[in-house]
Design a protein around this motif. Sequence first.
Motif, PDB file in Angstrom:
ATOM      1  N   SER A 303     -19.799  11.865  31.290  1.00  0.00           N
ATOM      2  CA  SER A 303     -19.475  12.690  29.708  1.00  0.00           C
ATOM      3  C   SER A 303     -19.321  11.529  28.151  1.00  0.00           C
ATOM      4  O   SER A 303     -18.760  12.259  27.658  1.00  0.00           O
ATOM      5  CB  SER A 303     -17.173  11.898  29.829  1.00  0.00           C
ATOM      6  OG  SER A 303     -17.330  10.053  29.890  1.00  0.00           O
ATOM      7  N   ARG A 304     -20.388  10.355  28.216  1.00  0.00           N
ATOM      8  CA  ARG A 304     -20.830  10.014  26.898  1.00  0.00           C
ATOM      9  C   ARG A 304     -21.712  11.576  25.829  1.00  0.00           C
ATOM     10  O   ARG A 304     -22.282  11.692  26.434  1.00  0.00           O
ATOM     11  CB  ARG A 304     -21.451   8.929  27.807  1.00  0.00           C
ATOM     12  CG  ARG A 304     -21.582   8.125  25.861  1.00  0.00           C
ATOM     13  CD  ARG A 304     -22.649   6.638  26.218  1.00  0.00           C
ATOM     14  NE  ARG A 304     -23.076   6.155  25.313  1.00  0.00           N
ATOM     15  CZ  ARG A 304     -23.043   5.159  25.612  1.00  0.00           C
ATOM     16  NH1 ARG A 304     -23.516   4.526  26.103  1.00  0.00           N
ATOM     17  NH2 ARG A 304     -23.549   3.981  24.133  1.00  0.00           N
ATOM     18  N   LEU A 305     -21.221  11.364  24.673  1.00  0.00           N
ATOM     19  CA  LEU A 305     -21.624  12.684  24.091  1.00  0.00           C
ATOM     20  C   LEU A 305     -22.792  11.423  23.166  1.00  0.00           C
ATOM     21  O   LEU A 305     -21.922  10.277  22.556  1.00  0.00           O
ATOM     22  CB  LEU A 305     -20.776  12.994  23.069  1.00  0.00           C
ATOM     23  CG  LEU A 305     -19.601  14.180  24.645  1.00  0.00           C
ATOM     24  CD1 LEU A 305     -19.154  14.661  23.402  1.00  0.00           C
ATOM     25  CD2 LEU A 305     -20.340  15.315  24.976  1.00  0.00           C
ATOM     26  N   ARG A 306     -23.023  12.134  22.402  1.00  0.00           N
ATOM     27  CA  ARG A 306     -23.965  11.515  20.746  1.00  0.00           C
ATOM     28  C   ARG A 306     -23.619  11.842  19.970  1.00  0.00           C
ATOM     29  O   ARG A 306     -22.530  12.808  19.908  1.00  0.00           O
ATOM     30  CB  ARG A 306     -25.656  12.498  20.928  1.00  0.00           C
ATOM     31  CG  ARG A 306     -26.355  12.134  22.646  1.00  0.00           C
ATOM     32  CD  ARG A 306     -28.408  12.092  22.071  1.00  0.00           C
ATOM     33  NE  ARG A 306     -27.749  13.702  21.891  1.00  0.00           N
ATOM     34  CZ  ARG A 306     -28.281  14.723  22.743  1.00  0.00           C
ATOM     35  NH1 ARG A 306     -28.181  14.236  24.331  1.00  0.00           N
ATOM     36  NH2 ARG A 306     -28.022  16.205  22.841  1.00  0.00           N
ATOM     37  N   PRO A 307     -23.269  11.435  19.210  1.00  0.00           N
ATOM     38  CA  PRO A 307     -22.365  11.709  17.455  1.00  0.00           C
ATOM     39  C   PRO A 307     -22.987  13.324  17.424  1.00  0.00           C
ATOM     40  O   PRO A 307     -24.290  13.943  17.414  1.00  0.00           O
ATOM     41  CB  PRO A 307     -23.223  10.908  16.469  1.00  0.00           C
ATOM     42  CG  PRO A 307     -23.488   9.600  17.165  1.00  0.00           C
ATOM     43  CD  PRO A 307     -24.184  10.261  18.561  1.00  0.00           C
ATOM     44  N   ARG A 308     -22.199  13.903  16.741  1.00  0.00           N
ATOM     45  CA  ARG A 308     -21.965  15.265  16.192  1.00  0.00           C
ATOM     46  C   ARG A 308     -21.758  16.109  17.716  1.00  0.00           C
ATOM     47  O   ARG A 308     -22.628  17.643  17.249  1.00  0.00           O
ATOM     48  CB  ARG A 308     -22.731  15.235  15.330  1.00  0.00           C
ATOM     49  CG  ARG A 308     -22.158  14.353  14.597  1.00  0.00           C
ATOM     50  CD  ARG A 308     -22.958  15.387  12.587  1.00  0.00           C
ATOM     51  NE  ARG A 308     -24.486  13.978  13.153  1.00  0.00           N
ATOM     52  CZ  ARG A 308     -24.783  13.645  12.898  1.00  0.00           C
ATOM     53  NH1 ARG A 308     -23.764  12.257  12.712  1.00  0.00           N
ATOM     54  NH2 ARG A 308     -25.914  13.009  12.838  1.00  0.00           N
ATOM     55  N   GLN A 309     -22.187  15.757  18.836  1.00  0.00           N
ATOM     56  CA  GLN A 309     -22.011  16.755  19.647  1.00  0.00           C
ATOM     57  C   GLN A 309     -21.083  17.183  20.432  1.00  0.00           C
ATOM     58  O   GLN A 309     -20.194  16.954  20.525  1.00  0.00           O
ATOM     59  CB  GLN A 309     -22.694  16.112  21.219  1.00  0.00           C
ATOM     60  CG  GLN A 309     -23.362  16.868  22.149  1.00  0.00           C
ATOM     61  CD  GLN A 309     -23.754  16.050  23.103  1.00  0.00           C
ATOM     62  OE1 GLN A 309     -24.217  14.504  23.015  1.00  0.00           O
ATOM     63  NE2 GLN A 309     -24.722  16.798  23.994  1.00  0.00           N
ATOM     64  N   SER A 310     -20.886  18.501  20.664  1.00  0.00           N
ATOM     65  CA  SER A 310     -19.763  19.548  21.099  1.00  0.00           C
ATOM     66  C   SER A 310     -19.131  18.392  22.553  1.00  0.00           C
ATOM     67  O   SER A 310     -19.607  18.633  23.378  1.00  0.00           O
ATOM     68  CB  SER A 310     -20.072  21.062  21.340  1.00  0.00           C
ATOM     69  OG  SER A 310     -19.023  21.399  22.118  1.00  0.00           O
TER      70      SER A 310
END
Length: 378
Positions: A303-310
Amino acid sequence: MRTLDRYIFREVTLTWIAVTAVLLVILLSNQLARVLSQAAANDFPRGVVLSLIALTSAGYLTVIVPIGFFLAIMLALGRLYHESEMTAIQSCGVGPAGLFRPIAILGAIIAALLVWLSFWAIPEAMARARSIRMEALQEAQFGALEPGRFRTFGGGNIVFYAERVDDQGILHNVNIFVDRTQEEAGHAGKGAGAPADGGRMEVWVADRAEQRGVGQAEQTFVLFDGERYEGVPGSGEFRIMRFAEGGIPLRMAAPGGASRKAEMKPTRELLQSHSAEDRAELQWRMSTPLLALILMLLAVPLSRLRPRQSRFGRIGIAILVYFVYSQLLAAARTWVESDVAPRFAGLWWVHAIALCVSLWLLVRENPPGRTRTAAVTA
């Protein structure tokens, strides 16, 4: 629980309820169409339709609950990453492993629910649905006959017609047509006398008849004061017999064979069985709560997202992971049923692979040497 734990627990729980409800509605629509089609074909009453929909839909819960839990964790934590709340949480020293405390509590509750569903509730519901369906089929096919209408039995091999019925339920001016083609085909080659140009036909004509055993798996048409014409159509050879009383037995075969399927057997019966099919079913029931717990371990690092990723950026990966996991389990179950795979392997090798992958992702996202500070408390 800590304030942070309660917050994450609430977010994941509400999302799980919403996702599970949506998936259940989607699958219910498919099940509703299937049951209504069967009911229309067999004239099931409305009460039977509602009972079948409720009981058969229960079997979907072991599929919906784990995937709903998996997607709920992905969506809830994805929102925290997307709205930068996870950045604040991580600044307090809470890494991916630290998120497991509230999620594990919900996971334990869901696993216990799945144990109850898989081992007790769903097998009983499926057996009850089979019993209701059998009773409805018997009543629909072997129910009271209506005068002035043709009714077929035995897959169309027997056609019944009665002109009228009196107050005592006696049928008058009865005609019954019996096609013995299948029986003749089964005996062909066993001796002389098997017709070459068609099967044997019977026509029963009687002044009156009774229908005995209505609603049961076996019943009998008892005819009085009639004649029976027997022969092969087109051959010109017929035999005529007159009778004072004659009977035509009818039996409805149980769908899927006389024995119950493994999915409907109680767990205690599976534990005592040594057949490959029962062993595969028992392992499948054990796999359901394990599936939910291992998906929980996979969901946190995925579930970890990159910055500004939806916030929905990882949902496609989650669906792909679940698809591969579930298909491997289905293939392993087929191999166990066919007695192809080694008995010690069973379905467990699939869970072992998924567990190793999830632990590797957790260690990669949260190295053991990382410095941690105290988490935010209430």
